[in-house]
Motif scaffolding. Structure first.
Motif, mmCIF file in Angstrom:
data_model
loop_
_atom_site.group_PDB
_atom_site.id
_atom_site.type_symbol
_atom_site.label_atom_id
_atom_site.label_comp_id
_atom_site.label_asym_id
_atom_site.label_seq_id
_atom_site.Cartn_x
_atom_site.Cartn_y
_atom_site.Cartn_z
ATOM 1 N N ASN A 6 9.766 13.217 -7.940
ATOM 2 C CA ASN A 6 11.156 13.584 -8.193
ATOM 3 C C ASN A 6 11.699 12.692 -9.320
ATOM 4 O O ASN A 6 11.783 11.467 -9.155
ATOM 5 C CB ASN A 6 11.933 13.366 -6.881
ATOM 6 C CG ASN A 6 13.413 13.612 -7.021
ATOM 7 O OD1 ASN A 6 14.005 13.341 -8.067
ATOM 8 N ND2 ASN A 6 14.024 14.077 -5.952
ATOM 9 N N TRP B 98 0.829 -1.207 0.000
ATOM 10 C CA TRP B 98 0.000 0.000 0.000
ATOM 11 C C TRP B 98 0.864 1.258 0.000
ATOM 12 O O TRP B 98 0.664 2.154 -0.799
ATOM 13 C CB TRP B 98 -0.954 -0.041 1.194
ATOM 14 C CG TRP B 98 -2.122 0.872 0.982
ATOM 15 C CD1 TRP B 98 -2.285 2.118 1.502
ATOM 16 C CD2 TRP B 98 -3.281 0.617 0.177
ATOM 17 N NE1 TRP B 98 -3.458 2.654 1.078
ATOM 18 C CE2 TRP B 98 -4.099 1.762 0.264
ATOM 19 C CE3 TRP B 98 -3.696 -0.452 -0.595
ATOM 20 C CZ2 TRP B 98 -5.315 1.856 -0.405
ATOM 21 C CZ3 TRP B 98 -4.896 -0.354 -1.248
ATOM 22 C CH2 TRP B 98 -5.687 0.799 -1.142
ATOM 23 N N TYR B 99 1.802 1.324 0.891
ATOM 24 C CA TYR B 99 2.755 2.454 0.887
ATOM 25 C C TYR B 99 4.158 1.852 0.870
ATOM 26 O O TYR B 99 4.796 1.719 1.902
ATOM 27 C CB TYR B 99 2.560 3.346 2.129
ATOM 28 C CG TYR B 99 1.194 3.993 2.154
ATOM 29 C CD1 TYR B 99 0.814 4.854 1.142
ATOM 30 C CD2 TYR B 99 0.300 3.733 3.186
ATOM 31 C CE1 TYR B 99 -0.439 5.440 1.136
ATOM 32 C CE2 TYR B 99 -0.959 4.324 3.200
ATOM 33 C CZ TYR B 99 -1.321 5.171 2.168
ATOM 34 O OH TYR B 99 -2.563 5.737 2.179
HETATM 35 N N1 LIG Z 1 -5.407 2.545 -4.446
HETATM 36 C C1 LIG Z 1 -5.583 3.572 -3.627
HETATM 37 O O1 LIG Z 1 -6.680 4.061 -3.448
HETATM 38 C C2 LIG Z 1 -4.418 4.102 -2.911
HETATM 39 C C3 LIG Z 1 -4.604 5.092 -1.995
HETATM 40 C C4 LIG Z 1 -3.514 5.581 -1.357
HETATM 41 C C5 LIG Z 1 -2.277 5.075 -1.648
HETATM 42 N N2 LIG Z 1 -2.122 4.104 -2.527
HETATM 43 C C6 LIG Z 1 -0.797 3.549 -2.787
HETATM 44 O O2 LIG Z 1 0.149 4.314 -2.107
HETATM 45 C C7 LIG Z 1 1.367 4.398 -2.859
HETATM 46 C C8 LIG Z 1 1.789 5.831 -3.012
HETATM 47 O O3 LIG Z 1 1.581 6.460 -1.795
HETATM 48 P P1 LIG Z 1 2.638 7.359 -1.113
HETATM 49 O O4 LIG Z 1 3.190 8.244 -2.177
HETATM 50 O O5 LIG Z 1 2.096 7.990 0.100
HETATM 51 O O6 LIG Z 1 3.677 6.302 -0.533
HETATM 52 P P2 LIG Z 1 5.103 5.719 -0.914
HETATM 53 O O7 LIG Z 1 5.189 5.311 -2.340
HETATM 54 O O8 LIG Z 1 5.364 4.716 0.147
HETATM 55 O O9 LIG Z 1 6.110 6.949 -0.647
HETATM 56 C C9 LIG Z 1 6.216 8.035 -1.488
HETATM 57 C C10 LIG Z 1 7.199 8.984 -0.831
HETATM 58 O O10 LIG Z 1 8.494 8.444 -0.909
HETATM 59 C C11 LIG Z 1 9.381 9.370 -1.525
HETATM 60 N N3 LIG Z 1 10.235 8.622 -2.428
HETATM 61 C C12 LIG Z 1 9.869 7.961 -3.561
HETATM 62 N N4 LIG Z 1 10.917 7.391 -4.142
HETATM 63 C C13 LIG Z 1 11.996 7.695 -3.374
HETATM 64 C C14 LIG Z 1 13.373 7.394 -3.469
HETATM 65 N N5 LIG Z 1 13.870 6.656 -4.468
HETATM 66 N N6 LIG Z 1 14.194 7.858 -2.504
HETATM 67 C C15 LIG Z 1 13.717 8.587 -1.481
HETATM 68 N N7 LIG Z 1 12.422 8.912 -1.328
HETATM 69 C C16 LIG Z 1 11.566 8.465 -2.279
HETATM 70 C C17 LIG Z 1 8.509 10.337 -2.286
HETATM 71 O O11 LIG Z 1 9.120 11.611 -2.319
HETATM 72 P P3 LIG Z 1 9.536 12.282 -3.726
HETATM 73 O O12 LIG Z 1 8.268 12.684 -4.414
HETATM 74 O O13 LIG Z 1 10.396 13.415 -3.302
HETATM 75 O O14 LIG Z 1 10.283 11.233 -4.503
HETATM 76 C C18 LIG Z 1 7.225 10.361 -1.448
HETATM 77 O O15 LIG Z 1 7.345 11.303 -0.400
HETATM 78 C C19 LIG Z 1 1.097 3.733 -4.123
HETATM 79 O O16 LIG Z 1 1.649 2.440 -4.011
HETATM 80 C C20 LIG Z 1 -0.391 3.646 -4.211
HETATM 81 O O17 LIG Z 1 -0.732 2.492 -4.903
HETATM 82 C C21 LIG Z 1 -3.177 3.623 -3.180
#
Ligand SMILES: NC(=O)c1ccc[n+]([C@@H]2O[C@H](COP(=O)([O-])OP(=O)(O)OC[C@H]3O[C@@H](n4cnc5c(N)ncnc54)[C@H](OP(=O)(O)O)[C@@H]3O)[C@@H](O)[C@H]2O)c1
Length: 112
Positions: A58, A10-11
């Motif tokens: 990013n 999920w995250y």
């Molecule tokens: N289906 C749904 O309804 C639903 C709802 C909510 C969430 N989701 C899921 O949640 C996920 C996305 O949520 P999320 O954005 O909160 O969580 P996440 O993917 O766990 O974390 C994203 C965060 O990590 C940072 N990040 C990404 N790549 C990085 C890297 N290589 N190095 C360091 N930091 C990095 C990003 O910052 P930067 O932008 O600065 O890279 C952003 O702050 C997806 O998998 C999505 O499927 C799904």
């Protein structure tokens, strides 16, 4: 499993939680493989068979997040990471939220 269904993380990066990205086991493995801790975490997911859609705005992170297929964590390293299980959760499902998901009826036919 018979239908090829997999679990989605999920995250997958814990919303980019610094505490997670700075976990010593990820930092050490990142150094060993010449990767970032985030790449080690994403590689762990892939080896677990979990589907991942890491969120990022990013471009460098987006490129990094796709660049995780040229190294493999060993079984011992996977086991070491598994020891972290349970120390932190990034999503807590409530009865209300789960009921909401069950009630969702996306209108797929309306999509082009
Ligand atoms: N289906 C749904 O309804 C639903 C709802 C909510 C969430 N989701 C899921 O949640 C996920 C996305 O949520 P999320 O954005 O909160 O969580 P996440 O993917 O766990 O974390 C994203 C965060 O990590 C940072 N990040 C990404 N790549 C990085 C890297 N290589 N190095 C360091 N930091 C990095 C990003 O910052 P930067 O932008 O600065 O890279 C952003 O702050 C997806 O998998 C999505 O499927 C799904």
């Amino acid at each position: 499993a018979p239908y090829g269904t997999v679990i989605e993380a999920w995250y997958p990066l814990g919303h980019g939680d610094k505490g997670l990205l700075e976990e010593p086991v990820f930092v050490a493995l990142a150094e060993k493989y010449g990767k970032t801790p985030a790449q080690v975490i994403l590689r762990w997911h892939v080896q677990m068979g979990t589907s991942i859609i890491p969120g990022s705005k990013n471009p460098a992170h987006i490129a990094d997040n796709a660049n995780i297929f040229d190294f493999s964590l060993t079984e011992d390293e996977m086991a070491e990471i598994a020891k972290l299980d349970g120390t932190m959760t990034y999503y807590t499902a409530t009865e209300e939220a789960l009921a909401g998901y069950l009630a969702m009826r996306p209108d797929f036919d309306a999509q082009e």
